[in-house]
Design an enzyme around this catalytic site. Structure first.
Site, PDB file in Angstrom:
ATOM      1  N   ASP A  44       0.855  -1.163   0.107  1.00 19.88           N
ATOM      2  CA  ASP A  44      -0.011   0.082  -0.017  1.00 19.88           C
ATOM      3  C   ASP A  44       0.749   1.141  -0.114  1.00 19.88           C
ATOM      4  O   ASP A  44       1.686   1.480   0.939  1.00 19.88           O
ATOM      5  CB  ASP A  44      -0.757  -0.178   1.327  1.00 19.88           C
ATOM      6  CG  ASP A  44      -1.847   1.116   1.292  1.00 19.88           C
ATOM      7  OD1 ASP A  44      -3.000   1.004   0.784  1.00 19.88           O
ATOM      8  OD2 ASP A  44      -1.304   2.190   1.793  1.00 19.88           O
ATOM      9  N   TYR A  49       2.869   9.910  -0.560  1.00 21.44           N
ATOM     10  CA  TYR A  49       4.133   9.293   0.559  1.00 21.44           C
ATOM     11  C   TYR A  49       5.295   9.521  -0.263  1.00 21.44           C
ATOM     12  O   TYR A  49       6.457   9.343   0.445  1.00 21.44           O
ATOM     13  CB  TYR A  49       3.727   7.866   0.682  1.00 21.44           C
ATOM     14  CG  TYR A  49       2.790   7.244   1.349  1.00 21.44           C
ATOM     15  CD1 TYR A  49       1.973   8.241   2.033  1.00 21.44           C
ATOM     16  CD2 TYR A  49       2.195   5.885   1.599  1.00 21.44           C
ATOM     17  CE1 TYR A  49       0.667   7.879   2.710  1.00 21.44           C
ATOM     18  CE2 TYR A  49       1.254   5.858   2.102  1.00 21.44           C
ATOM     19  CZ  TYR A  49       0.370   6.707   2.560  1.00 21.44           C
ATOM     20  OH  TYR A  49      -0.546   6.153   3.094  1.00 21.44           O
ATOM     21  N   LYS A  74      -2.954   5.865  -4.220  1.00 18.01           N
ATOM     22  CA  LYS A  74      -3.787   6.849  -3.841  1.00 18.01           C
ATOM     23  C   LYS A  74      -3.530   8.070  -4.364  1.00 18.01           C
ATOM     24  O   LYS A  74      -2.283   8.549  -4.422  1.00 18.01           O
ATOM     25  CB  LYS A  74      -3.962   6.986  -2.159  1.00 18.01           C
ATOM     26  CG  LYS A  74      -3.916   5.609  -1.507  1.00 18.01           C
ATOM     27  CD  LYS A  74      -4.044   5.875  -0.273  1.00 18.01           C
ATOM     28  CE  LYS A  74      -3.716   4.577   0.915  1.00 18.01           C
ATOM     29  NZ  LYS A  74      -2.409   4.490   1.132  1.00 18.01           N
ATOM     30  N   HIS A 107      -7.744   9.505  -1.948  1.00 18.82           N
ATOM     31  CA  HIS A 107      -6.963   9.414  -0.566  1.00 18.82           C
ATOM     32  C   HIS A 107      -7.849  10.033   0.673  1.00 18.82           C
ATOM     33  O   HIS A 107      -7.876   9.679   1.816  1.00 18.82           O
ATOM     34  CB  HIS A 107      -5.559  10.152  -0.498  1.00 18.82           C
ATOM     35  CG  HIS A 107      -4.549   9.532   0.512  1.00 18.82           C
ATOM     36  ND1 HIS A 107      -3.246   9.628   0.235  1.00 18.82           N
ATOM     37  CD2 HIS A 107      -4.783   9.288   1.681  1.00 18.82           C
ATOM     38  CE1 HIS A 107      -2.662   9.119   1.371  1.00 18.82           C
ATOM     39  NE2 HIS A 107      -3.648   8.601   2.261  1.00 18.82           N
TER      40      HIS A 107
HETATM   41  P1  NDP Z   1       0.464   1.183  11.923  1.00 19.13           P
HETATM   42  O1  NDP Z   1      -0.511   1.182  12.730  1.00 19.13           O
HETATM   43  O2  NDP Z   1       0.809   0.026  10.869  1.00 19.13           O
HETATM   44  O3  NDP Z   1       1.928   1.316  12.786  1.00 19.13           O
HETATM   45  C1  NDP Z   1       3.175   1.584  12.358  1.00 19.13           C
HETATM   46  C2  NDP Z   1       4.237   1.807  13.708  1.00 19.13           C
HETATM   47  O4  NDP Z   1       4.138   0.620  14.450  1.00 19.13           O
HETATM   48  C3  NDP Z   1       5.453   2.070  13.438  1.00 19.13           C
HETATM   49  O5  NDP Z   1       5.977   2.950  14.331  1.00 19.13           O
HETATM   50  C4  NDP Z   1       6.258   0.835  13.522  1.00 19.13           C
HETATM   51  O6  NDP Z   1       7.427   1.150  13.727  1.00 19.13           O
HETATM   52  C5  NDP Z   1       5.425   0.197  14.551  1.00 19.13           C
HETATM   53  N1  NDP Z   1       5.350  -1.357  14.684  1.00 19.13           N
HETATM   54  C6  NDP Z   1       5.024  -2.039  13.604  1.00 19.13           C
HETATM   55  N2  NDP Z   1       5.105  -3.154  13.814  1.00 19.13           N
HETATM   56  C7  NDP Z   1       5.386  -3.363  14.972  1.00 19.13           C
HETATM   57  C8  NDP Z   1       5.784  -4.666  15.885  1.00 19.13           C
HETATM   58  N3  NDP Z   1       5.354  -5.756  15.505  1.00 19.13           N
HETATM   59  N4  NDP Z   1       6.091  -4.111  17.282  1.00 19.13           N
HETATM   60  C9  NDP Z   1       6.182  -2.943  17.711  1.00 19.13           C
HETATM   61  N5  NDP Z   1       5.865  -1.856  17.061  1.00 19.13           N
HETATM   62  C10 NDP Z   1       5.696  -2.034  15.449  1.00 19.13           C
HETATM   63  O7  NDP Z   1       0.723   2.647  11.228  1.00 19.13           O
HETATM   64  P2  NDP Z   1       0.703   3.368   9.902  1.00 19.13           P
HETATM   65  O8  NDP Z   1       0.033   4.819  10.031  1.00 19.13           O
HETATM   66  O9  NDP Z   1       1.909   3.155   9.014  1.00 19.13           O
HETATM   67  O10 NDP Z   1      -0.561   2.592   9.045  1.00 19.13           O
HETATM   68  C11 NDP Z   1      -0.405   1.309   8.008  1.00 19.13           C
HETATM   69  C12 NDP Z   1      -0.547   1.902   6.683  1.00 19.13           C
HETATM   70  O11 NDP Z   1      -1.941   2.202   6.729  1.00 19.13           O
HETATM   71  C13 NDP Z   1       0.368   3.019   6.332  1.00 19.13           C
HETATM   72  O12 NDP Z   1       1.502   2.527   6.153  1.00 19.13           O
HETATM   73  C14 NDP Z   1      -0.299   3.295   5.058  1.00 19.13           C
HETATM   74  O13 NDP Z   1       0.075   2.517   3.942  1.00 19.13           O
HETATM   75  C15 NDP Z   1      -1.871   3.191   5.472  1.00 19.13           C
HETATM   76  N6  NDP Z   1      -2.331   4.541   5.823  1.00 19.13           N
HETATM   77  C16 NDP Z   1      -3.458   5.058   5.201  1.00 19.13           C
HETATM   78  C17 NDP Z   1      -3.745   6.302   5.638  1.00 19.13           C
HETATM   79  C18 NDP Z   1      -4.926   6.933   4.521  1.00 19.13           C
HETATM   80  O14 NDP Z   1      -5.143   8.061   4.850  1.00 19.13           O
HETATM   81  N7  NDP Z   1      -5.507   6.165   3.789  1.00 19.13           N
HETATM   82  C19 NDP Z   1      -3.127   7.008   6.548  1.00 19.13           C
HETATM   83  C20 NDP Z   1      -2.260   6.249   7.558  1.00 19.13           C
HETATM   84  C21 NDP Z   1      -1.803   5.261   7.010  1.00 19.13           C
HETATM   85  P3  NDP Z   1       8.705   0.538  13.018  1.00 19.13           P
HETATM   86  O15 NDP Z   1       8.670   1.091  11.643  1.00 19.13           O
HETATM   87  O16 NDP Z   1      10.001   1.253  13.488  1.00 19.13           O
HETATM   88  O17 NDP Z   1       9.002  -0.833  13.354  1.00 19.13           O
END
Ligand code: NDP
Length: 280
Positions: A44, A49, A74, A107
């Site tokens: 995604d 981004y 998006k 988006h």
């Molecule tokens: P997430 O809820 O996926 O959380 C990501 C965070 O959690 C990062 O800080 C990561 O740190 C940490 N993390 C991931 N896995 C673990 C684990 N197993 N243990 C501990 N910490 C963990 O957040 P996102 O906002 O990135 O959401 C996911 C996806 O959704 C986005 O990447 C994007 O593709 C989409 N999105 C879409 C939006 C929209 O408006 N349509 C808005 C926001 C997101 P680290 O990277 O350091 O591991």
């Protein structure tokens, strides 16, 4: 084995994918390449981004057959005019290096911009499907009234609605409206960007299963029937977040996690009714 969900246009989407928000462009090819090695086949990304090119490079370098991959992008908030939809879609395809995209989403609805007209934007996205270069059209951050309006005015129902959802913001209003229209729900920030991972109740359930908090939360999403794509920069977490299909939560555990909902207070992202961000 990641299950697939059949969308209302009869296409199939892997229920678990890899998110790329906040992955720096210069690291994206490497990080997404690692996710593909771990086993993810659904990625995604988004124009805003700034990392589509890295996603494209990871795909090209992976050697994985195109038909085994599912790629979503998006539309950027400053590209809502129909001509800009077409032009920016072409640019997305060039950056990704793909002939056909699996899923393209509006988006944000931006109801306070463009004279409140997200309907012609939606129409332009659905036209891309008719052109044959886009397989499936969807929306993101659509509230119930936004969904009702595009369906009433165009007769075309989006295949997915990608909305914020996690244990602290279960977002049942937008989920139920989506379901009512036959729209599959994609839960963004499924881990609440990490906010839910220190919760005591989730820790207790995790201990009972000998699993991590992250796996419990992601499994909860899966059992609610939503599509998720957690993001991580760390390979061991990518693998952890991918290992969700050899255990399950009881209905009582699912309910206990759902009851952690804090309503609007639990959001980690903006409210789509007022969000009006435009990139520079
Ligand atoms: P997430 O809820 O996926 O959380 C990501 C965070 O959690 C990062 O800080 C990561 O740190 C940490 N993390 C991931 N896995 C673990 C684990 N197993 N243990 C501990 N910490 C963990 O957040 P996102 O906002 O990135 O959401 C996911 C996806 O959704 C986005 O990447 C994007 O593709 C989409 N999105 C879409 C939006 C929209 O408006 N349509 C808005 C926001 C997101 P680290 O990277 O350091 O591991």
């Amino acid at each position: 084995m990641v299950p697939t969900i059949t969308l209302n246009d009869k296409t199939q989407i892997p229920q678990l994918g890899f998110g790329t928000y906040l992955i720096p462009p210069e690291q994206t090819a490497d990080i997404v390449g690692q996710a593909l090695q771990v086993g993810y086949r659904h990625v995604d990304t988004a124009q805003m981004y700034g990392n589509e090119e890295g996603v494209g490079r990871a795909i090209a370098a992976s050697g994985i057959p195109r038909e085994e991959l599912y790629v979503t992008s998006k539309l950027a908030n400053d590209k809502h005019r129909p001509d800009d939809v077409r032009r920016s879609f072409d640019e997305t395809m060039a950056r990704l290096g793909l002939e056909r995209l699996d899923l393209f989403l509006m988006h944000w609805p931006l109801p306070t911009l463009y004279d409140g007209d997200y309907v012609s934007t939606w129409k332009a996205i659905t036209d891309l499907v008719a052109d044959g270069r886009l397989r499936t059209a969807g929306v993101s951050n659509f509230q119930p009234d936004h969904l009702d309006r595009i369906v009433a005015e165009t007769g075309v129902v989006p295949a997915v609605n990608q909305i914020e959802a996690h244990p602290y913001f279960t977002n049942d209003t937008a989920r139920e409206a989506s379901r009512r229209h036959g729209v599959a729900v994609e839960a963004w920030s499924p881990l609440g960007q990490g906010a839910v991972l220190n919760d005591a109740k989730i820790a207790e359930i995790a201990a009972d299963h000998g699993r991590s908090a992250s796996q419990i939360v992601l499994r909860w999403h899966i059992q609610r029937g939503d599509i998720v794509f957690p993001k991580s920069m760390r390979r061991e977490r990518m693998a952890e977040n991918f290992a969700l299909f050899d255990f399950s939560l009881t209905p009582q555990e699912v309910d206990a996690i759902s009851s952690l909902d804090k309503g609007e207070r639990g959001r980690v992202g903006p409210n789509p009714d007022t969000f009006d961000y435009l990139p520079d």
